[in-house]
Motif scaffolding. Structure first.
Motif, PDB file in Angstrom:
ATOM      1  N   TRP A  48      -2.938  14.078 101.782  1.00  0.00           N
ATOM      2  CA  TRP A  48      -1.416  13.511 102.317  1.00  0.00           C
ATOM      3  C   TRP A  48      -1.296  12.483 102.948  1.00  0.00           C
ATOM      4  CZ3 TRP A  48       0.085  13.487 107.558  1.00  0.00           C
ATOM      5  CH2 TRP A  48       1.713  13.667 107.903  1.00  0.00           C
ATOM      6  N   LEU A  49      -2.364  11.831 103.857  1.00  0.00           N
ATOM      7  CA  LEU A  49      -2.433  10.764 104.448  1.00  0.00           C
ATOM      8  C   LEU A  49      -2.327   9.477 103.550  1.00  0.00           C
ATOM      9  CD1 LEU A  49      -4.531  11.185 107.504  1.00  0.00           C
ATOM     10  CD2 LEU A  49      -2.001  10.536 107.661  1.00  0.00           C
ATOM     11  N   GLY A  50      -3.150   9.584 102.475  1.00  0.00           N
ATOM     12  CA  GLY A  50      -3.426   8.941 101.256  1.00  0.00           C
ATOM     13  C   GLY A  50      -2.149   8.636 100.480  1.00  0.00           C
ATOM     14  N   LEU A  51      -1.277   9.891 100.353  1.00  0.00           N
ATOM     15  CA  LEU A  51      -0.130   9.532  99.631  1.00  0.00           C
ATOM     16  C   LEU A  51       0.938   8.910 100.520  1.00  0.00           C
ATOM     17  CD1 LEU A  51       0.063  12.937  97.658  1.00  0.00           C
ATOM     18  CD2 LEU A  51      -0.468  10.713  96.773  1.00  0.00           C
ATOM     19  N   VAL A  52       0.967   9.127 101.663  1.00  0.00           N
ATOM     20  CA  VAL A  52       1.962   8.746 102.649  1.00  0.00           C
ATOM     21  C   VAL A  52       1.504   7.108 102.788  1.00  0.00           C
ATOM     22  CG1 VAL A  52       2.853   8.579 104.904  1.00  0.00           C
ATOM     23  CG2 VAL A  52       2.540  10.768 103.736  1.00  0.00           C
ATOM     24  N   ALA A  53       0.347   6.746 103.328  1.00  0.00           N
ATOM     25  CA  ALA A  53      -0.039   5.481 103.454  1.00  0.00           C
ATOM     26  C   ALA A  53      -0.058   4.574 102.288  1.00  0.00           C
ATOM     27  CB  ALA A  53      -1.370   5.333 104.175  1.00  0.00           C
ATOM     28  N   LEU A  54      -0.330   5.107 101.079  1.00  0.00           N
ATOM     29  CA  LEU A  54      -0.522   4.228  99.836  1.00  0.00           C
ATOM     30  C   LEU A  54       0.801   4.084  99.544  1.00  0.00           C
ATOM     31  CD1 LEU A  54      -3.870   5.369  98.394  1.00  0.00           C
ATOM     32  CD2 LEU A  54      -3.343   3.542  99.620  1.00  0.00           C
ATOM     33  N   GLY A  55       1.751   5.229  99.724  1.00  0.00           N
ATOM     34  CA  GLY A  55       3.001   5.264  99.071  1.00  0.00           C
ATOM     35  C   GLY A  55       3.690   3.874  99.547  1.00  0.00           C
ATOM     36  N   THR A  56       3.541   3.664 100.855  1.00  0.00           N
ATOM     37  CA  THR A  56       4.413   2.495 101.204  1.00  0.00           C
ATOM     38  C   THR A  56       3.570   1.252 101.396  1.00  0.00           C
ATOM     39  OG1 THR A  56       5.499   3.987 102.816  1.00  0.00           O
ATOM     40  CG2 THR A  56       5.834   1.875 103.413  1.00  0.00           C
ATOM     41  N   LEU A  57       2.349   1.367 101.975  1.00  0.00           N
ATOM     42  CA  LEU A  57       1.357   0.156 102.240  1.00  0.00           C
ATOM     43  C   LEU A  57       0.904  -0.416 100.932  1.00  0.00           C
ATOM     44  CD1 LEU A  57      -0.451   1.120 105.456  1.00  0.00           C
ATOM     45  CD2 LEU A  57       1.516  -0.342 105.098  1.00  0.00           C
ATOM     46  N   GLY A  58       0.632   0.775 100.163  1.00  0.00           N
ATOM     47  CA  GLY A  58      -0.013   0.481  99.011  1.00  0.00           C
ATOM     48  C   GLY A  58       0.978  -0.601  97.931  1.00  0.00           C
ATOM     49  N   ILE A  59       2.030  -0.124  97.971  1.00  0.00           N
ATOM     50  CA  ILE A  59       3.118  -0.995  97.328  1.00  0.00           C
ATOM     51  C   ILE A  59       3.361  -2.304  97.601  1.00  0.00           C
ATOM     52  CG2 ILE A  59       5.478  -1.320  96.553  1.00  0.00           C
ATOM     53  CD1 ILE A  59       5.611   1.591  96.017  1.00  0.00           C
ATOM     54  N   LEU A  60       3.554  -2.470  99.174  1.00  0.00           N
ATOM     55  CA  LEU A  60       3.649  -3.779  99.920  1.00  0.00           C
ATOM     56  C   LEU A  60       2.521  -4.702  99.521  1.00  0.00           C
ATOM     57  CD1 LEU A  60       5.311  -2.688 103.027  1.00  0.00           C
ATOM     58  CD2 LEU A  60       6.363  -4.084 101.265  1.00  0.00           C
ATOM     59  N   ILE A  61       1.260  -4.032  99.632  1.00  0.00           N
ATOM     60  CA  ILE A  61       0.197  -4.786  99.741  1.00  0.00           C
ATOM     61  C   ILE A  61      -0.162  -5.317  98.281  1.00  0.00           C
ATOM     62  CG2 ILE A  61      -2.412  -4.600  99.497  1.00  0.00           C
ATOM     63  CD1 ILE A  61      -2.168  -2.683 102.197  1.00  0.00           C
ATOM     64  N   ALA A  62       0.152  -4.358  97.333  1.00  0.00           N
ATOM     65  CA  ALA A  62      -0.134  -4.784  95.892  1.00  0.00           C
ATOM     66  C   ALA A  62       1.010  -6.054  95.430  1.00  0.00           C
ATOM     67  CB  ALA A  62       0.245  -3.594  95.028  1.00  0.00           C
ATOM     68  N   PHE A  63       2.020  -6.041  95.949  1.00  0.00           N
ATOM     69  CA  PHE A  63       3.219  -6.916  95.730  1.00  0.00           C
ATOM     70  C   PHE A  63       2.931  -8.043  96.236  1.00  0.00           C
ATOM     71  CE2 PHE A  63       7.501  -8.599  95.686  1.00  0.00           C
ATOM     72  CZ  PHE A  63       7.935  -8.464  94.440  1.00  0.00           C
TER      73      PHE A  63
END
Lengths: 311, 271
Positions: free
Chosen positions: B176-191
């Motif tokens: 759950w934490l992974g999906l929440v954190a990666l959901g927002t932060l992952g996109i921003l970091i990747a972009f």
């Protein structure tokens, strides 16, 4: 009723069951004995179709491999420790009765015969019931649908002596044609229920016979404790020496004990009665199942079954 | 009544008795009522005006509560009974492992659906009274139920795969934490950092159920809202708000099935 051919089960590198072949007839009362880890529970789990295995296994003509549901319709099961289900006793009885296709009223009557009135205890949460009450519930559920086979996996292991006696008394309600397979560590349970013993060792059946045959093979003796008035103690010992050729007396201050063969207990008491010696109390102390198996079959003594039974 | 129906009924009864059910329904109800009540009016608060504020509040409430509402009881469903011995006793009855698993799945989903209907229904009624269009609320409710089903499937799958409740719950919370954190932060970091290609961001948005849910409901509210994010804005631009909503629903529907079916395959396999 139960037919196994070359039944084998392996966990990792450990072959727990190694080619078991056996036949249990309708109505047979069979005890399954063995040291811890001998495979008793594994065999029962195979019979229920809970785990895969090699070989063939049939119960009431149904193949356990391919027809597990029909097998379990014909088999009642009481595990070592009754699970604490959610909900009340009445809800639990109703759910499992329906699941097994049993008549709810018949299960309630079985429970009443076992001393548990659903009208009184039905509203209680299952979690609040004692282990003895729960085992009675499972026994009533198992017997409610007139099963062909009753599998009991050390059902009294966690019960106090009174609950154990009540449970064993409840087993007398089993229909004559029902085959009973009881895995147990307790000699007294085995003697109360079974007329045939199977001993598992090394994944195989190391002994298949009666209790008397096992006793005879072990040459083991029980201790018969007798309490008589102090003034009669010497006379009593003399009488006992007349029927037990090499008596080994022990004493705990108020009673004396004598090592006797399993079938010689009645002779000792009869000779005291004949001599008008008043027996105030008597009881027997059996060797542990572990020491009996050790004596009969040369198995290592299992600490878990070291405690003797006092009856 | 068939064994499967009996098992479903038992699971629903167990859920209705459980403290988590009443607690979650109450928390969701009270929070929803509060958000719906204060969300109305035309004043501009935190960048939202009128019903959009009430709607956004309900979206964030759902994102916060619904995954955990579903995960915790679902991870306990099999692991708890396995630990207590109740599962083995149940499987020793004339039922199949598939029936037991499906009974838990359907029963849990139904119980959660009921809790959400109670909590969301009351909050939704107040939100409608404060100006939120009923159609929009229906879209949100549908996506919320899908989100709950996603996490029921994940929790149940983990419950079947792991050997203890503690382990199942730990893994579930990490997921759950992974999906929440990666959901927002992952996109921003990747972009920002790696200049990830636009298609990769699009795919990730639909792969992550939390992002898919957010995108689906927000695009239904207003495709121009800045909280769609860069990936969301691109998707809405390509397939339109209805297409975005449909893709999000498809993603959630797949998530609601695949982990649960994986758990079923493991649970039904001879041990």
């Amino acid at each position: 009723m139960i037919r196994a051919r070359d039944l084998a089960k392996q966990f990792g590198h450990h072959r727990v069951l190694d080619g078991i072949t056996l036949d249990l007839a309708p109505g047979e009362r069979v005890a399954l004995l063995g040291l811890n880890g001998a495979g008793k529970t594994t065999l029962i789990r195979c019979l229920l179709g809970l785990i895969p295995f090699e070989g063939t296994l049939q119960i009431a003509g149904c193949n356990v491999h391919t027809d597990g549901r029909r097998v379990r319709e014909r088999v009642g099961y009481v595990p070592q420790r009754a699970p604490h289900f959610d909900g009340t006793l009445a809800e639990t009885v109703e759910f499992f009765s329906r699941l097994r296709g049993s008549d709810h009223g018949a299960v309630a009557r079985r429970l009443l015969d076992l001393g548990l009135d659903l009208a009184v205890h039905g509203a209680k949460p299952v979690r609040t019931l004692s282990g003895g009450m729960l085992q009675k519930v499972l026994l009533a559920l198992a017997l409610g649908s007139d099963v062909s086979v009753l599998l009991l996996d050390e059902p009294t292991a966690n019960l106090d002596p009174r609950a154990r006696r009540e449970f064993l008394r409840g087993l007398r309600q089993v229909r004559e044609e029902t085959t009973v397979l009881l895995a147990s560590h307790r000699l007294a349970d085995v003697e109360a229920v079974a007329d045939r013993l199977l001993v598992l060792h090394g994944g195989r059946i190391a002994f298949d016979g009666t209790m008397d045959e096992l006793w005879a093979r072990a040459g083991a003796a029980e201790t018969l404790w007798v309490r008589v008035p102090p003034a009669m103690r010497d006379a009593a010992r003399a009488r006992v020496e007349s029927v037990v050729h090499t008596p080994a007396f022990v004493s705990n201050g108020t009673a004396f004990g004598v090592r006797v063969a399993h079938d010689a207990r009645a002779d000792v008491l009869a000779t005291l009665r004949e001599a008008d010696i008043r027996v105030e109390d008597f009881w027997t102390e059996s060797p542990s199942l572990g020491s009996l198996l050790s004596g009969a079959l040369g198995l290592p003594i299992d600490d878990s079954s070291a405690a003797g039974d006092r009856e | 009544m068939t064994p499967a129906a009996l098992l479903v009924r038992r699971e629903i009864a167990t859920a209705l008795r459980a403290r988590w059910f009443a607690a979650y329904a109450a928390i969701f109800l009270l929070s929803g009522l509060l958000l719906a009540a204060v969300g109305g009016g035309d004043a501009l608060i935190a960048g939202y005006r009128g019903f959009a504020r009430a709607f956004a509040g309900l979206v964030h409430l759902a994102l916060l509560f619904v995954p955990l509402m579903a995960l915790l009881p679902a991870t306990a469903a099999i692991a708890d009974e396995r630990e207590s011995g109740a599962l083995e006793y149940l499987l020793a009855q004339p039922v199949t492992a598939t029936e037991v698993y499906l009974g838990k799945w359907v029963g849990l989903a139904a119980a959660l659906g009921l809790a959400l209907t109670v909590g969301f229904g009351a909050a939704g009624a107040v939100a409608v009274a404060r100006g939120v269009p009923p159609g929009l609320l229906a879209v949100l409710f549908g996506q919320v139920v899908l989100l709950a089903l996603v996490f029921v499937a994940i929790g149940l799958g983990l419950s079947a795969l792991t050997t203890s409740r503690a382990r199942a719950t730990t893994v579930a919370v990490v997921v759950w934490l992974g999906l929440v954190a990666l959901g927002t932060l992952g996109i921003l970091i990747a972009f920002i950092r790696w200049g990830a290609p636009a298609w990769a961001l699009t795919v990730w948005t639909f792969v992550n159920p939390i992002e898919a849910f957010r995108l689906g409901v927000v695009s239904a509210l207003d495709p121009d809202l800045s909280l769609l994010g860069p990936a969301g804005a691109r998707i809405v631009d390509r397939v339109g708000p209805y297409g975005t909503n449909a893709l999000a629903a498809l993603s959630l529907a797949l998530w609601a099935l695949v982990p649960g079916l994986a758990g079923l395959a493991v649970f039904s396999r001879p041990k």
